[in-house]
Motif scaffolding. Structure first.
Motif, PDB file in Angstrom:
ATOM      1  N   GLU A  16       0.799  -1.229   0.000  1.00  0.00           N
ATOM      2  CA  GLU A  16       0.000   0.000   0.000  1.00  0.00           C
ATOM      3  C   GLU A  16       0.830   1.276   0.000  1.00  0.00           C
ATOM      4  OE1 GLU A  16      -3.673  -0.616   2.674  1.00  0.00           O
ATOM      5  OE2 GLU A  16      -4.050   0.493   0.831  1.00  0.00           O
ATOM      6  N   PRO A  20       1.829   1.433  -8.741  1.00  0.00           N
ATOM      7  CA  PRO A  20       2.372   1.023 -10.034  1.00  0.00           C
ATOM      8  C   PRO A  20       2.139   2.100 -11.092  1.00  0.00           C
ATOM      9  CG  PRO A  20       0.299  -0.118  -9.587  1.00  0.00           C
ATOM     10  CD  PRO A  20       0.553   0.763  -8.410  1.00  0.00           C
ATOM     11  N   GLU A  56       8.333  -3.230 -14.867  1.00  0.00           N
ATOM     12  CA  GLU A  56       7.403  -2.139 -14.651  1.00  0.00           C
ATOM     13  C   GLU A  56       7.934  -1.082 -13.703  1.00  0.00           C
ATOM     14  OE1 GLU A  56       4.204  -4.741 -13.894  1.00  0.00           O
ATOM     15  OE2 GLU A  56       4.732  -5.101 -11.806  1.00  0.00           O
ATOM     16  N   TRP A  58       7.445   1.548 -10.683  1.00  0.00           N
ATOM     17  CA  TRP A  58       6.647   1.768  -9.484  1.00  0.00           C
ATOM     18  C   TRP A  58       7.181   2.996  -8.771  1.00  0.00           C
ATOM     19  CZ3 TRP A  58       3.093  -1.749  -6.725  1.00  0.00           C
ATOM     20  CH2 TRP A  58       2.701  -2.851  -7.503  1.00  0.00           C
ATOM     21  N   ARG A  72       8.442  -8.558 -12.599  1.00  0.00           N
ATOM     22  CA  ARG A  72       7.402  -9.336 -11.939  1.00  0.00           C
ATOM     23  C   ARG A  72       6.799 -10.314 -12.935  1.00  0.00           C
ATOM     24  NH1 ARG A  72       1.988  -8.492 -10.871  1.00  0.00           N
ATOM     25  NH2 ARG A  72       2.100  -6.879 -12.446  1.00  0.00           N
ATOM     26  N   THR A  74       3.488 -11.792 -14.312  1.00  0.00           N
ATOM     27  CA  THR A  74       2.084 -11.354 -14.262  1.00  0.00           C
ATOM     28  C   THR A  74       1.109 -12.513 -14.093  1.00  0.00           C
ATOM     29  OG1 THR A  74       1.865 -11.445 -16.662  1.00  0.00           O
ATOM     30  CG2 THR A  74       2.554  -9.339 -15.718  1.00  0.00           C
ATOM     31  N   TYR A  77       2.466 -13.586 -10.058  1.00  0.00           N
ATOM     32  CA  TYR A  77       2.594 -12.340  -9.293  1.00  0.00           C
ATOM     33  C   TYR A  77       3.883 -12.282  -8.479  1.00  0.00           C
ATOM     34  CZ  TYR A  77      -2.207 -11.050 -10.521  1.00  0.00           C
ATOM     35  OH  TYR A  77      -3.351 -10.717 -11.203  1.00  0.00           O
ATOM     36  N   TRP A 111      -1.927 -18.165  -7.169  1.00  0.00           N
ATOM     37  CA  TRP A 111      -2.884 -17.363  -7.901  1.00  0.00           C
ATOM     38  C   TRP A 111      -3.514 -18.227  -8.952  1.00  0.00           C
ATOM     39  CZ3 TRP A 111      -3.970 -12.661  -6.106  1.00  0.00           C
ATOM     40  CH2 TRP A 111      -3.042 -12.103  -5.212  1.00  0.00           C
ATOM     41  N   GLN A 112      -4.811 -18.160  -8.996  1.00  0.00           N
ATOM     42  CA  GLN A 112      -5.550 -18.936  -9.964  1.00  0.00           C
ATOM     43  C   GLN A 112      -5.407 -18.261 -11.325  1.00  0.00           C
ATOM     44  OE1 GLN A 112      -9.558 -18.575  -8.840  1.00  0.00           O
ATOM     45  NE2 GLN A 112     -10.299 -19.599 -10.649  1.00  0.00           N
TER      46      GLN A 112
ATOM     47  N   PRO B 258      -6.405  -7.078 -13.177  1.00  0.00           N
ATOM     48  CA  PRO B 258      -7.462  -7.745 -12.414  1.00  0.00           C
ATOM     49  C   PRO B 258      -8.515  -6.709 -11.985  1.00  0.00           C
ATOM     50  CG  PRO B 258      -5.281  -8.140 -11.454  1.00  0.00           C
ATOM     51  CD  PRO B 258      -5.147  -7.032 -12.441  1.00  0.00           C
ATOM     52  N   GLY B 300      -3.943  -1.789  -9.882  1.00  0.00           N
ATOM     53  CA  GLY B 300      -3.220  -0.901 -10.797  1.00  0.00           C
ATOM     54  C   GLY B 300      -2.154  -1.565 -11.648  1.00  0.00           C
ATOM     55  N   TYR B 301      -1.717  -2.762 -11.266  1.00  0.00           N
ATOM     56  CA  TYR B 301      -0.648  -3.416 -12.018  1.00  0.00           C
ATOM     57  C   TYR B 301      -1.213  -4.422 -13.002  1.00  0.00           C
ATOM     58  CZ  TYR B 301      -1.580  -6.237  -7.873  1.00  0.00           C
ATOM     59  OH  TYR B 301      -2.203  -6.912  -6.854  1.00  0.00           O
ATOM     60  N   LEU B 302      -0.399  -4.802 -13.978  1.00  0.00           N
ATOM     61  CA  LEU B 302      -0.805  -5.844 -14.916  1.00  0.00           C
ATOM     62  C   LEU B 302      -0.948  -7.151 -14.173  1.00  0.00           C
ATOM     63  CD1 LEU B 302       1.375  -5.575 -18.142  1.00  0.00           C
ATOM     64  CD2 LEU B 302      -0.717  -4.373 -17.535  1.00  0.00           C
ATOM     65  N   GLY B 303      -1.904  -7.963 -14.574  1.00  0.00           N
ATOM     66  CA  GLY B 303      -2.027  -9.254 -13.923  1.00  0.00           C
ATOM     67  C   GLY B 303      -2.980 -10.153 -14.669  1.00  0.00           C
ATOM     68  N   GLN B 306      -6.770 -14.469 -11.840  1.00  0.00           N
ATOM     69  CA  GLN B 306      -8.162 -14.009 -11.768  1.00  0.00           C
ATOM     70  C   GLN B 306      -8.602 -13.812 -10.325  1.00  0.00           C
ATOM     71  OE1 GLN B 306      -9.593 -17.038 -14.537  1.00  0.00           O
ATOM     72  NE2 GLN B 306     -10.755 -15.431 -15.530  1.00  0.00           N
ATOM     73  N   ARG B 307      -7.913 -12.923  -9.638  1.00  0.00           N
ATOM     74  CA  ARG B 307      -8.247 -12.656  -8.250  1.00  0.00           C
ATOM     75  C   ARG B 307      -7.693 -11.271  -7.907  1.00  0.00           C
ATOM     76  NH1 ARG B 307      -6.120 -16.964  -3.964  1.00  0.00           N
ATOM     77  NH2 ARG B 307      -5.662 -15.451  -2.359  1.00  0.00           N
ATOM     78  N   GLY B 308      -8.438 -10.507  -7.149  1.00  0.00           N
ATOM     79  CA  GLY B 308      -7.979  -9.159  -6.856  1.00  0.00           C
ATOM     80  C   GLY B 308      -7.172  -9.093  -5.573  1.00  0.00           C
ATOM     81  N   SER B 309      -6.581  -7.926  -5.315  1.00  0.00           N
ATOM     82  CA  SER B 309      -5.724  -7.776  -4.138  1.00  0.00           C
ATOM     83  C   SER B 309      -6.532  -7.314  -2.927  1.00  0.00           C
ATOM     84  CB  SER B 309      -4.629  -6.758  -4.433  1.00  0.00           C
ATOM     85  OG  SER B 309      -5.197  -5.466  -4.483  1.00  0.00           O
ATOM     86  N   PRO B 311      -5.801  -4.888  -0.597  1.00  0.00           N
ATOM     87  CA  PRO B 311      -6.017  -3.445  -0.411  1.00  0.00           C
ATOM     88  C   PRO B 311      -7.208  -2.932  -1.217  1.00  0.00           C
ATOM     89  CG  PRO B 311      -3.688  -3.899  -0.802  1.00  0.00           C
ATOM     90  CD  PRO B 311      -4.417  -5.200  -0.995  1.00  0.00           C
ATOM     91  N   HIS B 315     -10.520  -0.774   0.032  1.00  0.00           N
ATOM     92  CA  HIS B 315     -10.956   0.521  -0.515  1.00  0.00           C
ATOM     93  C   HIS B 315     -12.387   0.444  -1.017  1.00  0.00           C
ATOM     94  CE1 HIS B 315      -6.481   1.553  -1.271  1.00  0.00           C
ATOM     95  NE2 HIS B 315      -6.835   1.740  -0.032  1.00  0.00           N
TER      96      HIS B 315
END
Ligand SMILES: Cc1cc2nc3c(=O)[nH]c(=O)nc-3n(C[C@H](O)[C@H](O)[C@H](O)COP(=O)(O)OP(=O)(O)OC[C@H]3O[C@@H](n4cnc5c(N)ncnc54)[C@H](O)[C@@H]3O)c2cc1C
Ligand SMILES: [Zn+2]
Lengths: 129, 416
Positions: A16, A20, A56, A58, A72, A74, A77, A111-112, B258, B300-303, B306-309, B311, B315
């Motif tokens: 936090e 990016p 990338e 940041w 990174r 993608t 992650y 991560w799925q 994501p 905000g980043y590329l990904g 299929q799951r969000g972060s 933080p 928000h």
């Protein structure tokens, strides 16, 4: 949750604090007056969008407020390295790995990814077309 | 195809609902089709259906690497509206809204389209100016849209905190009464069933791994189940469009991010409409099942996971509690993510490419569910005729080099 190693603060901090800012290493056209529409469009709008290794930009927004780079993956992650502005990545799609002194910087848990799921064999039986 | 009706329901009740027909076949891929659609989400399936129904092209395959409608179609928060700012976008989304109205009848499948209206809130003077400008533009384009006061908002949606005590007091909103929500899965299934009944082959668990291209012309695709030929290929692969373009040696101005959504435990009916706020950045509606359907921004980043972060979850819920303080103790049931293909001007790409016969329909980013029938319709027309449909033409990929962008960031800030 990422736990990111800031190369300026020389320590790991929570995601936090960072923000990016898109693809790294994009160079501004050297001779902007003489760029074609094609070149301007590419510079402004077209970005790498790979499944896999990505470099990338940041910013350590709530820390030292400096920009730096991250390599990174993608899909997993995993953060494979972070490095200051002006440096080139040591981990690339061709040269996989992770920067030894930093280690992998990611939270636990897989991560799925898009696609397959355990199939229900009955639904997959083929019927003639 | 067995048609659904009240009588049919009664008839099947007599045999304990054990004899319903399957929705679609599971065919063996043919060697050759007239048209291949890559991507079996709502947009790809709609394209196939309109190709068969309106343009008589039935020798069509939809190639889907997972299961039908398992991408963003299954993951979105189902908001349907057309109050976009610019003429080009307004036409596209309004064309879609017109098709939504008769869709359940056309498909003989209940897509549960419910025109319960959408509020887009304004919390600052600049928000209000933007809302007024957008509403005026909408009305010039024949889209029902009005500016409403906090008093009127309170009547429409009593659960909203319209008081002056709020941290970001609501100053007004745009209100589109004809907007609403639909059942996402039913949309994919309805189009799939319809397309299948007209002869379209729906090939699931089949992944496109490359394109056959010779002399600048597309000849077919490589898949994990062998090569399949066609001289017309339309790619409708949302977050994976860039990966496909890459296989064809093309580059798209897209970034895959994501985007996540969450639903709460089911509640008694509490929300009447869909409420969205750009400024506090969240939106919420209630499904017929009773759960609050909640969403907000992208990671905000590329990904491609299929799951969000976490933080972002935090928000999102901050925004919801700011708008609806009474939801502060509602428990969330499930959370998931989809991969959205965001475009620099927040508008889609419906376009030919440098490869003859190869088309892309992508870049819908965070807001393409509402466009499913319209996108499928104009894309099918373009594939059938070999020329982009007039509504689709402005969305060419060339706009990123000519500069003719259609900047919808204002209307699409919370873009869903
Ligand atoms: C959380 C979330 C909330 C959203 N909320 C809204 C909303 O409220 N309103 C709205 O209008 N929009 C919303 N959207 C956006 C909307 O979901 C999408 O724009 C829309 O569903 C895209 O449909 P599609 O058919 O193009 O893509 P998808 O449904 O993603 O279909 C693409 C398909 O292509 C397949 N595919 C990919 N690569 C290959 C390959 N190589 N071979 C074969 N198949 C392949 C995928 O498996 C996938 O099934 C939201 C999206 C998300 C993620
Ligand atoms: Zn720092």
């Amino acid at each position: 949750m990422f736990y990111i190693f800031c190369p300026y603060c020389d320590e790991r901090r929570e995601e936090e604090e960072f923000h990016p800012s898109g693809q790294a290493h994009i160079t501004r056209p050297a001779d902007p007056e003489n760029c074609s529409d094609e070149e301007w469009g590419d510079y402004l709008f077209f970005r790498d969008n790979p499944r896999g290794i990505h470099h990338e930009l940041w910013v350590h927004r709530l820390g030292c407020r400096k920009f730096f780079n991250i390599t990174r993956d993608t899909t997993t992650y995993e953060i494979l390295e972070t490095y200051p502005m002006g440096e080139r990545p040591t981990v690339t799609a061709e040269r996989a790995g992770v920067r030894q002194e930093q280690g992998v910087q990611t939270a636990d848990g897989g991560w799925q990814t898009v696609g397959a799921r355990p199939e229900n064999s009955k639904l997959n039986e083929e019927t003639p077309s | 195809m067995e048609r659904y009706s009240g009588f049919g329901l009664f008839k099947h009740a007599l045999s304990h609902h054990e004899n319903w027909q399957r929705h679609w076949r599971n065919p063996t891929p043919k060697k050759r089709y007239d048209v291949i659609i890559v991507g079996g989400g709502g947009h790809g399936l709609a394209t196939a259906w309109y190709l068969a129904k309106e343009f008589g092209i039935t020798n069509v395959a939809v190639i889907e690497k997972g299961w039908l409608g398992g991408g963003n179609t299954a993951r979105n928060t189902t908001i349907v509206r057309s109050n976009y700012l610019w003429d080009e976008a307004a036409q596209l989304y309004n064309h879609s809204l017109d098709l939504w109205k008769g869709l359940s009848q056309d498909l003989n499948y209940n897509v549960m389209f419910s025109q319960r209206g959408v509020l887009n809130l304004a919390h600052t003077l600049q928000d209000m100016r933007d809302v007024q400008r957008r509403v005026n533009a909408n009305r010039l384009n024949g889209i029902d849209s009005e500016v409403v006061t906090p008093e009127r908002i309170k009547e429409i949606e009593p659960a909203l905190d319209t008081s002056k005590r709020a941290r970001y007091p609501i100053m007004g909103a745009s209100w589109q009464q004809s907007a609403g929500v639909a059942r996402h899965d039913a949309v994919a299934w309805g189009f799939a069933r319809g397309a299948d009944s007209l002869g379209v082959d729906l090939l699931q668990n089949t992944e496109v791994t490359g394109f056959r291209i010779r002399d600048g012309k597309v000849l077919g695709v490589h898949t994990n189940r062998g090569d399949i030929e066609a001289n017309t290929v339309g790619c409708v692969a949302a977050g994976n469009s860039g990966v496909l373009a890459n296989m064809a040696g093309l580059k798209l101005p897209l970034e895959s991010h994501p985007l996540q959504a969450l639903v709460s435990e089911p509640l008694k009916p509490i929300l009447n409409t869909v409420t969205m706020s750009n400024h506090v950045h969240g939106y919420c509606s209630q499904s017929d099942k009773g759960d609050l359907v909640i969403g907000a921004g992208i990671d905000g980043y590329l990904g491609y996971g299929q799951r969000g972060s976490f933080p972002t979850v935090e928000h999102t819920l901050q925004a919801i509690v700011e708008m609806f303080p009474m939801f502060s103790r509602v428990r969330m049931n499930r959370q998931w993510g989809g991969i959205v293909d965001t475009c620099p001007d927040a508008c889609p790409i419906l376009s030919k490419t440098k490869v003859k016969g190869l088309y892309f329909n992508c870049g819908w980013g965070t807001g393409g569910f509402k466009a499913t029938p319209g996108s499928g319709h104009v894309f099918a027309a373009s594939l059938a005729k070999g020329e982009m449909h007039p509504i689709a033409a402005p969305f060419s990929i060339d706009r990123f080099n000519t500069g003719a962008l259609i900047d919808e960031h204002g209307a699409a800030g919370v873009a869903h």
